[in-house]
Design a protein around this motif. Structure first.
Motif, PDB file in Angstrom:
ATOM      1  N   UNK A   1       8.581 -10.187  -0.710  1.00 53.60           N
ATOM      2  CA  UNK A   1       9.556 -11.271  -0.690  1.00 53.60           C
ATOM      3  C   UNK A   1      10.979 -10.771  -0.800  1.00 53.60           C
ATOM      4  N   UNK A   2      11.196  -9.529  -0.404  1.00 49.18           N
ATOM      5  CA  UNK A   2      12.509  -8.880  -0.510  1.00 49.18           C
ATOM      6  C   UNK A   2      12.790  -8.132   0.796  1.00 49.18           C
ATOM      7  N   UNK A   3      14.010  -8.288   1.309  1.00 43.64           N
ATOM      8  CA  UNK A   3      14.414  -7.539   2.503  1.00 43.64           C
ATOM      9  C   UNK A   3      14.810  -6.130   2.103  1.00 43.64           C
ATOM     10  N   UNK A   4      14.128  -5.145   2.689  1.00 45.78           N
ATOM     11  CA  UNK A   4      14.410  -3.752   2.367  1.00 45.78           C
ATOM     12  C   UNK A   4      15.293  -3.077   3.409  1.00 45.78           C
ATOM     13  N   UNK A   5      15.135  -3.485   4.657  1.00 39.18           N
ATOM     14  CA  UNK A   5      15.867  -2.879   5.762  1.00 39.18           C
ATOM     15  C   UNK A   5      16.489  -3.956   6.627  1.00 39.18           C
ATOM     16  N   UNK A   6      17.615  -3.599   7.242  1.00 40.36           N
ATOM     17  CA  UNK A   6      18.180  -4.433   8.292  1.00 40.36           C
ATOM     18  C   UNK A   6      18.537  -3.530   9.462  1.00 40.36           C
ATOM     19  N   UNK A   7      18.185  -3.997  10.670  1.00 42.36           N
ATOM     20  CA  UNK A   7      18.372  -3.206  11.874  1.00 42.36           C
ATOM     21  C   UNK A   7      19.666  -3.605  12.562  1.00 42.36           C
ATOM     22  N   UNK A   8      20.487  -2.595  12.819  1.00 37.96           N
ATOM     23  CA  UNK A   8      21.733  -2.793  13.559  1.00 37.96           C
ATOM     24  C   UNK A   8      21.710  -1.845  14.744  1.00 37.96           C
ATOM     25  N   UNK A   9      21.577  -2.433  15.931  1.00 39.74           N
ATOM     26  CA  UNK A   9      21.434  -1.594  17.116  1.00 39.74           C
ATOM     27  C   UNK A   9      20.085  -0.911  17.086  1.00 39.74           C
TER      28      UNK A   9
ATOM     29  N   UNK B   1       0.844  -1.193   0.000  1.00 40.26           N
ATOM     30  CA  UNK B   1       0.000   0.000   0.000  1.00 40.26           C
ATOM     31  C   UNK B   1       0.881   1.246   0.000  1.00 40.26           C
ATOM     32  N   UNK B   2       0.285   2.373  -0.397  1.00 50.51           N
ATOM     33  CA  UNK B   2       1.020   3.637  -0.383  1.00 50.51           C
ATOM     34  C   UNK B   2       1.454   3.979   1.038  1.00 50.51           C
ATOM     35  N   UNK B   3       0.614   3.683   2.007  1.00 54.40           N
ATOM     36  CA  UNK B   3       0.949   3.985   3.402  1.00 54.40           C
ATOM     37  C   UNK B   3       2.170   3.187   3.864  1.00 54.40           C
ATOM     38  N   UNK B   4       2.265   1.943   3.436  1.00 54.38           N
ATOM     39  CA  UNK B   4       3.444   1.138   3.791  1.00 54.38           C
ATOM     40  C   UNK B   4       4.720   1.750   3.219  1.00 54.38           C
ATOM     41  N   UNK B   5       4.639   2.224   1.994  1.00 54.56           N
ATOM     42  CA  UNK B   5       5.819   2.852   1.383  1.00 54.56           C
ATOM     43  C   UNK B   5       6.147   4.173   2.082  1.00 54.56           C
ATOM     44  N   UNK B   6       5.134   4.881   2.492  1.00 51.38           N
ATOM     45  CA  UNK B   6       5.370   6.132   3.212  1.00 51.38           C
ATOM     46  C   UNK B   6       6.074   5.871   4.545  1.00 51.38           C
ATOM     47  N   UNK B   7       5.655   4.815   5.231  1.00 52.08           N
ATOM     48  CA  UNK B   7       6.294   4.451   6.506  1.00 52.08           C
ATOM     49  C   UNK B   7       7.726   3.995   6.266  1.00 52.08           C
ATOM     50  N   UNK B   8       7.921   3.187   5.247  1.00 51.10           N
ATOM     51  CA  UNK B   8       9.278   2.722   4.886  1.00 51.10           C
ATOM     52  C   UNK B   8      10.204   3.911   4.643  1.00 51.10           C
TER      53      UNK B   8
ATOM     54  N   UNK C   1       6.859  -1.103  12.768  1.00 51.37           N
ATOM     55  CA  UNK C   1       7.539  -2.385  12.579  1.00 51.37           C
ATOM     56  C   UNK C   1       6.647  -3.359  11.817  1.00 51.37           C
ATOM     57  N   UNK C   2       5.386  -3.385  12.214  1.00 49.48           N
ATOM     58  CA  UNK C   2       4.444  -4.298  11.574  1.00 49.48           C
ATOM     59  C   UNK C   2       4.249  -3.944  10.098  1.00 49.48           C
ATOM     60  N   UNK C   3       4.115  -2.634   9.793  1.00 50.64           N
ATOM     61  CA  UNK C   3       3.878  -2.198   8.409  1.00 50.64           C
ATOM     62  C   UNK C   3       5.048  -2.565   7.507  1.00 50.64           C
ATOM     63  N   UNK C   4       6.284  -2.301   7.968  1.00 49.05           N
ATOM     64  CA  UNK C   4       7.446  -2.597   7.132  1.00 49.05           C
ATOM     65  C   UNK C   4       7.648  -4.106   7.003  1.00 49.05           C
ATOM     66  N   UNK C   5       7.415  -4.846   8.082  1.00 43.74           N
ATOM     67  CA  UNK C   5       7.546  -6.302   8.016  1.00 43.74           C
ATOM     68  C   UNK C   5       6.555  -6.887   7.019  1.00 43.74           C
ATOM     69  N   UNK C   6       5.313  -6.373   7.043  1.00 37.39           N
ATOM     70  CA  UNK C   6       4.296  -6.856   6.104  1.00 37.39           C
ATOM     71  C   UNK C   6       4.656  -6.483   4.672  1.00 37.39           C
TER      72      UNK C   6
END
Length: 299
Positions: free
Chosen positions: A49-57, A7-14, A38-43
Protein backbone atom coordinates in the motif's frame (compact mmCIF):
# COMPACT_ATOMS: atom_id res chain seq x y z
CA UNK A 1 -1.86 -15.47 12.02
CA UNK A 2 0.56 -13.11 10.29
CA UNK A 3 0.97 -13.61 6.53
CA UNK A 4 3.73 -11.81 4.61
CA UNK A 5 2.60 -9.31 1.99
CA UNK A 6 5.85 -9.57 0.08
CA UNK A 7 8.50 -12.07 -0.92
CA UNK A 8 12.29 -11.97 -0.83
CA UNK A 9 12.32 -12.26 -4.62
CA UNK A 10 10.15 -9.16 -4.95
CA UNK A 11 12.58 -7.20 -2.79
CA UNK A 12 15.50 -8.51 -4.81
CA UNK A 13 13.84 -7.32 -8.03
CA UNK A 14 13.03 -3.94 -6.46
CA UNK A 15 16.69 -3.49 -5.51
CA UNK A 16 17.85 -4.50 -8.99
CA UNK A 17 15.57 -1.93 -10.63
CA UNK A 18 16.97 0.79 -8.35
CA UNK A 19 20.60 -0.29 -8.78
CA UNK A 20 20.28 -0.63 -12.57
CA UNK A 21 18.37 2.63 -13.02
CA UNK A 22 15.29 1.12 -14.69
CA UNK A 23 13.26 -1.94 -15.54
CA UNK A 24 14.90 -2.61 -18.90
CA UNK A 25 18.40 -2.54 -17.45
CA UNK A 26 17.37 -4.70 -14.47
CA UNK A 27 15.71 -7.23 -16.80
CA UNK A 28 19.01 -7.64 -18.64
CA UNK A 29 20.96 -7.98 -15.38
CA UNK A 30 18.58 -10.61 -13.94
CA UNK A 31 17.95 -12.34 -17.27
CA UNK A 32 14.21 -11.88 -16.85
CA UNK A 33 11.54 -10.23 -18.98
CA UNK A 34 10.82 -6.59 -18.32
CA UNK A 35 7.12 -7.34 -17.93
CA UNK A 36 7.81 -9.85 -15.12
CA UNK A 37 9.81 -7.23 -13.25
CA UNK A 38 7.08 -4.63 -13.70
CA UNK A 39 4.55 -7.12 -12.40
CA UNK A 40 6.68 -8.07 -9.36
CA UNK A 41 7.27 -4.47 -8.25
CA UNK A 42 3.64 -3.49 -8.89
CA UNK A 43 2.46 -6.43 -6.78
CA UNK A 44 4.96 -5.47 -4.05
CA UNK A 45 3.69 -1.89 -3.93
CA UNK A 46 0.06 -3.04 -4.02
CA UNK A 47 0.62 -5.45 -1.13
CA UNK A 48 2.33 -2.80 0.98
CA UNK A 49 0.00 0.00 0.00
CA UNK A 50 3.02 2.26 -0.49
CA UNK A 51 4.55 3.66 -3.69
CA UNK A 52 8.22 2.72 -3.80
CA UNK A 53 9.16 3.80 -7.32
CA UNK A 54 8.03 6.33 -9.86
CA UNK A 55 8.99 6.09 -13.52
CA UNK A 56 10.08 9.18 -15.41
CA UNK A 57 10.90 8.46 -19.01
CA UNK A 58 12.91 5.27 -19.06
CA UNK A 59 14.29 5.60 -15.54
CA UNK A 60 12.82 4.54 -12.22
CA UNK A 61 13.26 6.83 -9.22
CA UNK A 62 12.83 6.11 -5.56
CA UNK A 63 10.06 7.82 -3.64
CA UNK A 64 10.92 9.06 -0.12
CA UNK A 65 9.17 5.96 1.23
CA UNK A 66 11.07 3.84 -1.24
CA UNK A 67 14.40 5.08 0.16
CA UNK A 68 13.44 3.84 3.61
CA UNK A 69 12.29 0.47 2.32
CA UNK A 70 15.39 0.09 0.17
CA UNK A 71 17.71 0.30 3.19
CA UNK A 72 15.64 -2.17 5.18
CA UNK A 73 15.20 -4.56 2.27
CA UNK A 74 18.94 -4.76 1.67
CA UNK A 75 19.39 -6.09 5.19
CA UNK A 76 16.60 -8.61 4.55
CA UNK A 77 18.16 -10.01 1.39
CA UNK A 78 21.63 -10.05 2.95
CA UNK A 79 20.28 -11.96 5.95
CA UNK A 80 18.68 -14.46 3.58
CA UNK A 81 21.97 -14.87 1.74
CA UNK A 82 23.81 -15.36 5.03
CA UNK A 83 21.29 -18.00 6.13
CA UNK A 84 21.76 -19.97 2.95
CA UNK A 85 25.55 -19.67 3.17
CA UNK A 86 25.36 -20.88 6.78
CA UNK A 87 23.44 -23.95 5.60
CA UNK A 88 26.22 -24.70 3.11
CA UNK A 89 28.85 -24.20 5.82
CA UNK A 90 27.13 -26.53 8.30
CA UNK A 91 26.51 -29.11 5.59
CA UNK A 92 30.26 -29.20 4.98
CA UNK A 93 30.87 -30.21 8.63
CA UNK A 94 31.88 -26.75 9.89
CA UNK A 95 31.05 -26.52 13.60
CA UNK A 96 28.35 -23.99 14.58
CA UNK A 97 29.83 -23.56 18.10
CA UNK A 98 33.26 -24.05 19.69
CA UNK A 99 33.38 -24.28 23.48
CA UNK A 100 36.67 -23.25 25.10
CA UNK A 101 37.51 -23.57 28.80
CA UNK A 102 40.56 -21.85 30.33
CA UNK A 103 41.95 -22.50 33.79
CA UNK A 104 41.70 -19.32 35.84
CA UNK A 105 45.37 -18.97 36.79
CA UNK A 106 46.70 -19.17 33.23
CA UNK A 107 47.57 -16.07 31.17
CA UNK A 108 45.79 -16.05 27.83
CA UNK A 109 47.05 -13.24 25.60
CA UNK A 110 48.14 -15.65 22.82
CA UNK A 111 44.64 -17.18 22.89
CA UNK A 112 43.11 -13.73 22.45
CA UNK A 113 45.35 -13.11 19.44
CA UNK A 114 44.34 -16.45 17.93
CA UNK A 115 40.65 -15.69 18.45
CA UNK A 116 41.11 -12.29 16.80
CA UNK A 117 42.52 -14.04 13.73
CA UNK A 118 39.78 -16.67 13.83
CA UNK A 119 36.99 -14.08 13.97
CA UNK A 120 37.62 -13.02 10.39
CA UNK A 121 37.47 -16.62 9.16
CA UNK A 122 34.88 -18.08 11.53
CA UNK A 123 32.15 -18.46 8.87
CA UNK A 124 29.46 -17.99 11.50
CA UNK A 125 31.00 -20.30 14.11
CA UNK A 126 30.23 -18.97 17.59
CA UNK A 127 32.74 -19.05 20.45
CA UNK A 128 31.81 -19.87 24.05
CA UNK A 129 34.81 -18.89 26.24
CA UNK A 130 34.57 -19.95 29.89
CA UNK A 131 36.95 -19.59 32.83
CA UNK A 132 37.13 -22.50 35.28
CA UNK A 133 39.09 -23.70 38.29
CA UNK A 134 41.29 -26.83 38.09
CA UNK A 135 38.56 -29.23 39.27
CA UNK A 136 36.15 -27.56 36.85
CA UNK A 137 38.56 -28.21 33.99
CA UNK A 138 38.88 -31.82 35.10
CA UNK A 139 35.08 -32.21 35.10
CA UNK A 140 34.81 -30.67 31.63
CA UNK A 141 37.47 -33.04 30.29
CA UNK A 142 35.88 -36.12 31.85
CA UNK A 143 32.46 -35.20 30.41
CA UNK A 144 33.91 -34.15 27.03
CA UNK A 145 31.93 -30.94 27.53
CA UNK A 146 34.25 -28.62 25.56
CA UNK A 147 36.21 -28.59 22.33
CA UNK A 148 39.38 -27.06 23.78
CA UNK A 149 40.60 -26.85 27.38
CA UNK A 150 43.62 -24.85 28.55
CA UNK A 151 44.92 -26.33 31.79
CA UNK A 152 48.05 -26.60 33.93
CA UNK A 153 48.05 -30.36 33.75
CA UNK A 154 47.65 -33.06 31.12
CA UNK A 155 45.16 -35.91 31.56
CA UNK A 156 45.95 -39.59 31.09
CA UNK A 157 44.55 -40.97 27.86
CA UNK A 158 43.42 -37.54 26.61
CA UNK A 159 45.11 -35.77 23.70
CA UNK A 160 47.06 -32.75 24.90
CA UNK A 161 49.59 -30.33 23.42
CA UNK A 162 52.19 -28.48 25.55
CA UNK A 163 51.88 -24.84 24.56
CA UNK A 164 53.92 -22.61 26.86
CA UNK A 165 55.76 -22.21 30.12
CA UNK A 166 54.44 -19.60 32.51
CA UNK A 167 56.68 -18.06 35.17
CA UNK A 168 54.96 -17.17 38.46
CA UNK A 169 56.37 -14.57 40.82
CA UNK A 170 55.34 -13.51 44.35
CA UNK A 171 53.76 -10.07 44.52
CA UNK A 172 52.15 -7.85 47.10
CA UNK A 173 51.22 -4.20 47.60
CA UNK A 174 54.15 -1.75 47.99
CA UNK A 175 53.05 -0.96 51.57
CA UNK A 176 52.90 -4.63 52.65
CA UNK A 177 55.55 -5.56 55.29
CA UNK A 178 57.05 -8.17 52.94
CA UNK A 179 57.78 -5.46 50.38
CA UNK A 180 60.03 -3.71 52.88
CA UNK A 181 62.47 -6.63 53.09
CA UNK A 182 65.67 -6.69 51.04
CA UNK A 183 65.39 -10.44 50.60
CA UNK A 184 62.51 -12.86 51.21
CA UNK A 185 62.88 -16.56 51.99
CA UNK A 186 60.24 -19.29 51.92
CA UNK A 187 60.47 -19.34 55.73
CA UNK A 188 59.41 -15.68 55.89
CA UNK A 189 56.41 -16.36 53.65
CA UNK A 190 55.05 -19.16 55.83
CA UNK A 191 53.25 -17.02 58.46
CA UNK A 192 51.90 -14.50 55.92
CA UNK A 193 48.46 -14.58 54.32
CA UNK A 194 48.64 -16.07 50.82
CA UNK A 195 45.94 -15.52 48.21
CA UNK A 196 45.67 -18.68 46.12
CA UNK A 197 44.05 -18.57 42.71
CA UNK A 198 42.50 -22.03 42.91
CA UNK A 199 39.48 -23.84 44.32
CA UNK A 200 40.96 -25.37 47.46
CA UNK A 201 41.23 -28.93 46.15
CA UNK A 202 44.15 -28.17 43.89
CA UNK A 203 47.49 -29.13 45.42
CA UNK A 204 49.34 -26.59 43.28
CA UNK A 205 51.64 -29.29 41.88
CA UNK A 206 53.70 -29.59 45.07
CA UNK A 207 54.24 -25.87 45.67
CA UNK A 208 54.88 -25.07 49.31
CA UNK A 209 52.14 -22.89 50.71
CA UNK A 210 51.83 -20.38 53.54
CA UNK A 211 49.99 -21.44 56.69
CA UNK A 212 47.28 -18.79 56.17
CA UNK A 213 45.44 -19.15 52.87
CA UNK A 214 42.53 -17.49 51.14
CA UNK A 215 41.20 -19.33 48.09
CA UNK A 216 40.19 -16.86 45.36
CA UNK A 217 38.28 -17.97 42.29
CA UNK A 218 39.11 -15.10 39.94
CA UNK A 219 42.28 -13.27 38.99
CA UNK A 220 40.51 -9.89 39.10
CA UNK A 221 39.53 -10.45 42.75
CA UNK A 222 43.07 -11.55 43.63
CA UNK A 223 44.59 -8.41 42.11
CA UNK A 224 42.02 -6.17 43.79
CA UNK A 225 42.77 -7.63 47.23
CA UNK A 226 46.53 -7.45 46.70
CA UNK A 227 46.34 -3.78 45.74
CA UNK A 228 44.50 -3.13 49.01
CA UNK A 229 47.47 -4.52 50.96
CA UNK A 230 45.89 -7.90 51.70
CA UNK A 231 48.36 -10.78 51.58
CA UNK A 232 50.67 -11.87 48.80
CA UNK A 233 50.20 -14.18 45.81
CA UNK A 234 52.15 -16.11 43.21
CA UNK A 235 50.86 -14.86 39.86
CA UNK A 236 51.93 -15.04 36.20
CA UNK A 237 54.76 -12.61 35.54
CA UNK A 238 53.31 -11.45 32.22
CA UNK A 239 50.02 -10.60 33.97
CA UNK A 240 51.50 -8.64 36.87
CA UNK A 241 54.45 -7.04 35.03
CA UNK A 242 52.47 -3.91 34.01
CA UNK A 243 51.26 -3.47 37.61
CA UNK A 244 54.81 -3.87 38.92
CA UNK A 245 56.13 -1.35 36.37
CA UNK A 246 53.44 1.16 37.36
CA UNK A 247 54.17 0.73 41.09
CA UNK A 248 50.77 -0.74 41.95
CA UNK A 249 52.35 -4.06 43.00
CA UNK A 250 55.81 -5.09 44.14
CA UNK A 251 57.62 -8.28 43.17
CA UNK A 252 59.11 -9.81 46.28
CA UNK A 253 62.92 -10.19 46.18
CA UNK A 254 63.10 -13.93 46.73
CA UNK A 255 66.32 -15.50 47.95
CA UNK A 256 68.18 -17.35 45.19
CA UNK A 257 65.80 -15.75 42.67
CA UNK A 258 63.27 -18.50 43.46
CA UNK A 259 60.52 -18.59 40.83
CA UNK A 260 57.78 -21.05 40.07
CA UNK A 261 56.71 -22.36 36.69
CA UNK A 262 53.67 -23.98 35.19
CA UNK A 263 52.99 -25.37 31.76
CA UNK A 264 49.97 -24.50 29.68
CA UNK A 265 48.51 -27.64 28.12
CA UNK A 266 45.91 -27.53 25.37
CA UNK A 267 43.55 -30.46 25.96
CA UNK A 268 41.28 -31.94 23.28
CA UNK A 269 38.63 -33.72 25.38
CA UNK A 270 36.43 -35.00 22.55
CA UNK A 271 36.73 -38.64 21.55
CA UNK A 272 36.30 -37.63 17.89
CA UNK A 273 38.93 -35.67 15.93
CA UNK A 274 38.48 -31.87 15.83
CA UNK A 275 36.31 -30.55 13.01
CA UNK A 276 37.39 -27.99 10.41
CA UNK A 277 36.64 -24.90 12.53
CA UNK A 278 38.42 -26.33 15.58
CA UNK A 279 41.36 -27.42 13.41
CA UNK A 280 41.70 -23.90 11.99
CA UNK A 281 41.60 -22.38 15.47
CA UNK A 282 44.13 -24.95 16.71
CA UNK A 283 46.56 -23.92 14.00
CA UNK A 284 46.18 -20.26 14.98
CA UNK A 285 46.58 -21.06 18.69
CA UNK A 286 49.80 -23.02 18.16
CA UNK A 287 51.17 -20.23 15.97
CA UNK A 288 50.51 -17.50 18.52
CA UNK A 289 51.71 -19.49 21.51
CA UNK A 290 54.89 -20.33 19.61
CA UNK A 291 55.48 -16.64 18.82
CA UNK A 292 54.66 -15.71 22.42
CA UNK A 293 57.11 -18.23 23.86
CA UNK A 294 59.86 -16.90 21.61
CA UNK A 295 59.23 -13.31 22.62
CA UNK A 296 59.44 -13.89 26.39
CA UNK A 297 62.73 -13.13 28.15
CA UNK A 298 64.58 -16.14 29.56
CA UNK A 299 63.91 -16.61 33.23
Amino acid sequence: MYRPKSTVEQWRIFQAVVDSGGYAQAAETLSKSQSSLNHAVAKLQQGLGVALLEVKGRKAYLTPEGEVFLRRSRKLTQDMKDLELLADVLASGWEPILRIVVEASLPRQPLYHALADFAGRSRGCRIHLVEAQPTGCQAVVSKQAADLVFACRAFTGITSLPLATTVYVPVCAPEHPLAQLEEVTAHELEPELELILADGNEQEEGWERAEQRWIINHLHDTLSLLRRGIGFAWLPLEVVAPLIDSGLLTQLPMANQALRKRFTHLILPRATPPGPAASLLLTMIRHHYSDHEGSLPAS
